[in-house]
Motif scaffolding. Sequence first.
Motif, short mmCIF file in Angstrom:
data_model
loop_
_atom_site.label_atom_id
_atom_site.label_comp_id
_atom_site.label_asym_id
_atom_site.label_seq_id
_atom_site.Cartn_x
_atom_site.Cartn_y
_atom_site.Cartn_z
N LEU A 94 0.83 -1.21 0.00
CA LEU A 94 0.00 0.00 0.00
C LEU A 94 0.86 1.26 0.00
O LEU A 94 0.48 2.28 -0.55
N SER A 95 2.02 1.16 0.62
CA SER A 95 2.86 2.33 0.72
C SER A 95 3.66 2.57 -0.56
O SER A 95 3.89 3.70 -0.96
N ARG A 96 4.10 1.49 -1.20
CA ARG A 96 5.07 1.63 -2.29
C ARG A 96 4.55 1.29 -3.69
O ARG A 96 5.06 1.79 -4.66
N LEU A 97 3.62 0.36 -3.78
CA LEU A 97 3.22 -0.10 -5.11
C LEU A 97 2.00 0.66 -5.60
O LEU A 97 1.12 1.02 -4.82
N ASN A 98 1.98 0.86 -6.89
CA ASN A 98 0.84 1.55 -7.47
C ASN A 98 -0.04 0.52 -8.16
O ASN A 98 0.24 0.08 -9.26
N PHE A 99 -1.05 0.07 -7.48
CA PHE A 99 -1.93 -0.95 -8.09
C PHE A 99 -3.34 -0.40 -8.17
O PHE A 99 -3.70 0.52 -7.43
N PRO A 100 -4.15 -0.98 -9.06
CA PRO A 100 -5.50 -0.44 -9.23
C PRO A 100 -6.32 -0.57 -7.93
O PRO A 100 -6.21 -1.56 -7.24
N GLY A 101 -7.08 0.47 -7.66
CA GLY A 101 -7.98 0.42 -6.49
C GLY A 101 -7.28 0.68 -5.17
O GLY A 101 -7.85 0.45 -4.10
N ARG A 102 -6.05 1.13 -5.22
CA ARG A 102 -5.28 1.34 -3.99
C ARG A 102 -5.97 2.33 -3.05
O ARG A 102 -6.05 2.12 -1.84
N ARG A 103 -6.48 3.40 -3.67
CA ARG A 103 -7.17 4.44 -2.91
C ARG A 103 -8.37 3.86 -2.13
O ARG A 103 -8.56 4.15 -0.95
N MET A 156 1.54 0.19 10.12
CA MET A 156 2.74 -0.18 9.39
C MET A 156 2.93 0.68 8.15
O MET A 156 4.05 1.02 7.79
N LYS A 157 1.83 1.04 7.52
CA LYS A 157 1.93 1.90 6.34
C LYS A 157 2.59 3.22 6.74
O LYS A 157 3.45 3.75 6.03
N GLY A 158 2.24 3.73 7.89
CA GLY A 158 2.84 4.96 8.39
C GLY A 158 4.35 4.82 8.53
O GLY A 158 5.11 5.70 8.13
N PHE A 159 4.78 3.66 9.02
CA PHE A 159 6.22 3.44 9.18
C PHE A 159 6.92 3.37 7.82
O PHE A 159 7.97 3.97 7.63
N TYR A 160 6.32 2.62 6.88
CA TYR A 160 6.94 2.49 5.55
C TYR A 160 7.02 3.85 4.88
O TYR A 160 7.99 4.18 4.20
N ASP A 161 5.96 4.67 5.04
CA ASP A 161 5.93 5.98 4.39
C ASP A 161 7.11 6.84 4.82
O ASP A 161 7.56 7.71 4.09
N ASN A 162 7.59 6.57 6.03
CA ASN A 162 8.69 7.39 6.55
C ASN A 162 10.07 6.89 6.12
O ASN A 162 11.07 7.53 6.41
N VAL A 163 10.11 5.71 5.47
CA VAL A 163 11.41 5.21 5.01
C VAL A 163 11.75 5.93 3.70
O VAL A 163 10.97 5.91 2.76
N PRO A 164 12.95 6.58 3.62
CA PRO A 164 13.29 7.34 2.41
C PRO A 164 13.36 6.42 1.18
O PRO A 164 13.89 5.31 1.26
N TRP A 165 12.85 6.91 0.06
CA TRP A 165 12.89 6.20 -1.22
C TRP A 165 14.31 5.84 -1.61
O TRP A 165 14.58 4.81 -2.21
N GLU A 166 15.21 6.74 -1.27
CA GLU A 166 16.60 6.60 -1.74
C GLU A 166 17.20 5.26 -1.34
O GLU A 166 17.99 4.67 -2.08
#
Lengths: 275, 451
Positions: A94-103, A156-166
């Motif tokens: 949910l944090s990283r992948l762009n899949f249909p219906g994610r919203r 957990m999504k909150g935690f992943y969101d805070n991990v830098p993309w880099e």
Amino acid sequence: MSHNFRHWPIITILTIVSLPLIIMFAFQIIDTFTTHPIDSMIPNKVTFEQFSFLWDEAETGRANIWQVTLNTFIFATTTAVVVCTVSMTTAYALSRLNFPGRRYFLGGLIILHAFPTVTLIIAIFLILQIIGLYDTLLGVIMVKAALELPFGIWIMKGFYDNVPWEIEMAGVQDGASRFTVWWKLVLPQVQPGIFALMIFSFLSGWSEFLLPQVLAPGNDAQVLSTYMTALIADDTKIDFALFKAVGMFYALPVIAIYLIFQKKLMNIYGGGTKG
Amino acid sequence: MMTISILKKALLASAIVLSTTAAYAEDITITVWAGGSNASDSYRMDAIEMAADILSKEQAILGNELNITIEKKRDFGGWSEFKQAVTLAAEAGKAPNIVATSHLDIAPWSEAGYIVPIEDYLDLDAWPINNIYDNLLKIASFDGVQWGIPQDAESRPFFFWKETMSKIGYSDADIEALPAKVQAGEYTLANVLVDAKKAVDMGLVEKGYGFYPRASNGPDFAQFYLSYGGVLQDPATGKLVLDKKAMTDMYQFFVDAVAAGITRKNHIGTDGSQWYADVANGKVAMWHGGTWHYGRYTGKEGNNDFFGTIQFSLIPAGNEAGKANTITHPLVYLITNQETDRAEEIAAQLINIASEPRINTLHAIKSSHLGITKQQSNIELYSSNRWASEATERLLPHASSQPNHLQYGAFSEALWKGLEASWTGVQTPAEAIKEVEAELKAILGDELIIR
């Protein structure tokens, strides 16, 4: 020292306000190890008799305390493991992948989290009945884990969101697969979150009452919370000392976990990589 | 029903014949759930286990290996949790084989298909069922079908604290004669009001402790309705009856008791342990309770001289229209609908054996209940127990029961709500009755007769 004295009015007020709570806890502990005369609250004898439920044979029709404790432990642990495993993977997607219906998925999670368990209980009963898991520990575990998941995934999504993309980019550029990146680079970053979630879901499972009470009435699937209600409902021989002793026994793991892990538990409110 | 029953018996007979010729080991697990049971009620479950042992031995002599495992459970939280558990388990097809529960559950559970008639499996004219009191056996039937077997009996007496009674002017002989006077209708609820007021006025008991009723809804209050000439069920049609005059009189009695200062206005909801402690040691002049209270008074509450301190009788009549009475609310053994007939059949046989006088006596005496069979008076454990034998003799012959009617729960609930409103002064008895009538009409419709 002088700093503390400046705050003495506040400290006094807080002490007075929390006094009932402190007295309650004190008597909870004192009463389990002592006896007192009927017309007095002052203990007159130290005893361990109230804990005899731990070694005496269970009364007719009452579940064995160790079986019940084991059930509670299995229930809480399995719930925690399932919630963590599923949350770890789902939240990453949910944090990283762009899949249909994610919203909509995210919206759905919030709605599910808002549902009080009791409103779903009839539907849950019907489902368990159809798949044949009514009155089994497994069935209750599945339900509990499912109901805990929205919260877990969201945290957990909150935690992943805070991990830098880099960090991930670097891994991918070095030729690591997406899975390796998640496993070796991202997970260590969200470890505090996993830990906190694990403890929270364990405690939530440990204290769950409604689901086992309604969905698993048999002796084989009893847990400590339902065991305790039965104790207090005994209307000809209410034994408050026994009730308090079982209460202590029930609360000990929780107290231990809080004492050992209190710092880590606070992470769930902070979250993510620091600095 | 009859043909099915005969068919089943024929099948059963042939099964037994077959099984004697070809011996094979059979393992079966029978689950027993007992509602509203405490530690002292353990024989509700243990009796089934003893029966299983006997049945296996009987079968072994016939050359059959029958291994029965009994699973027992009584911890449900309370009656409502127990009923919820049974209902849900039955819906899920996992109902316990045997339940020990209130006879009032027979109507709804038989309609819902959760239970099967025990008469399909047992001969009601054979021992030991032919020795069970007829009125008890009838309580375990519904719509002309014998659904269950009574598990125990009890009744709900009126109690007097002897010392207080003697201080307000009763001689020892008067007190000894009280039960007979109550039974004859010479000592009525009007006397209760007068005597209890005397006790309060003389300072023998505190204000509000003259008459100390049950503090929550229960079958007990229907007794006072009967005391004023009320009828619960019309014998001809089986419909429930609301006798407005009797119900008003009964509400008025409690209102008068509050007005006279002998009963507390806020008595309803008094904590259970507090209640027992109050009545068992002389804080209260008169009260009503159940035969099983004996165990509590003499046990946990520490009254070592029950017969020296407490007199008991039927619930006194209220006026000429009614008479002294008591309600028995026996638990019954029911067998639930199972996938295989064999499980139902074994469950029925276990209940049959568990109803033997000697086995049932263990429960009766241990839990201070009354026996179910006439022969129990010949079992020494029972006959030598003063409480069991005196209570059986004084109360049980006059005991009636609440009707097994699908909607009786709603009826009882409405009766209580009206009483609660009158008692606490929220409504006058007349206003309360109006509401009870409207509510019962809406719920029961055709099934209610209003007099």
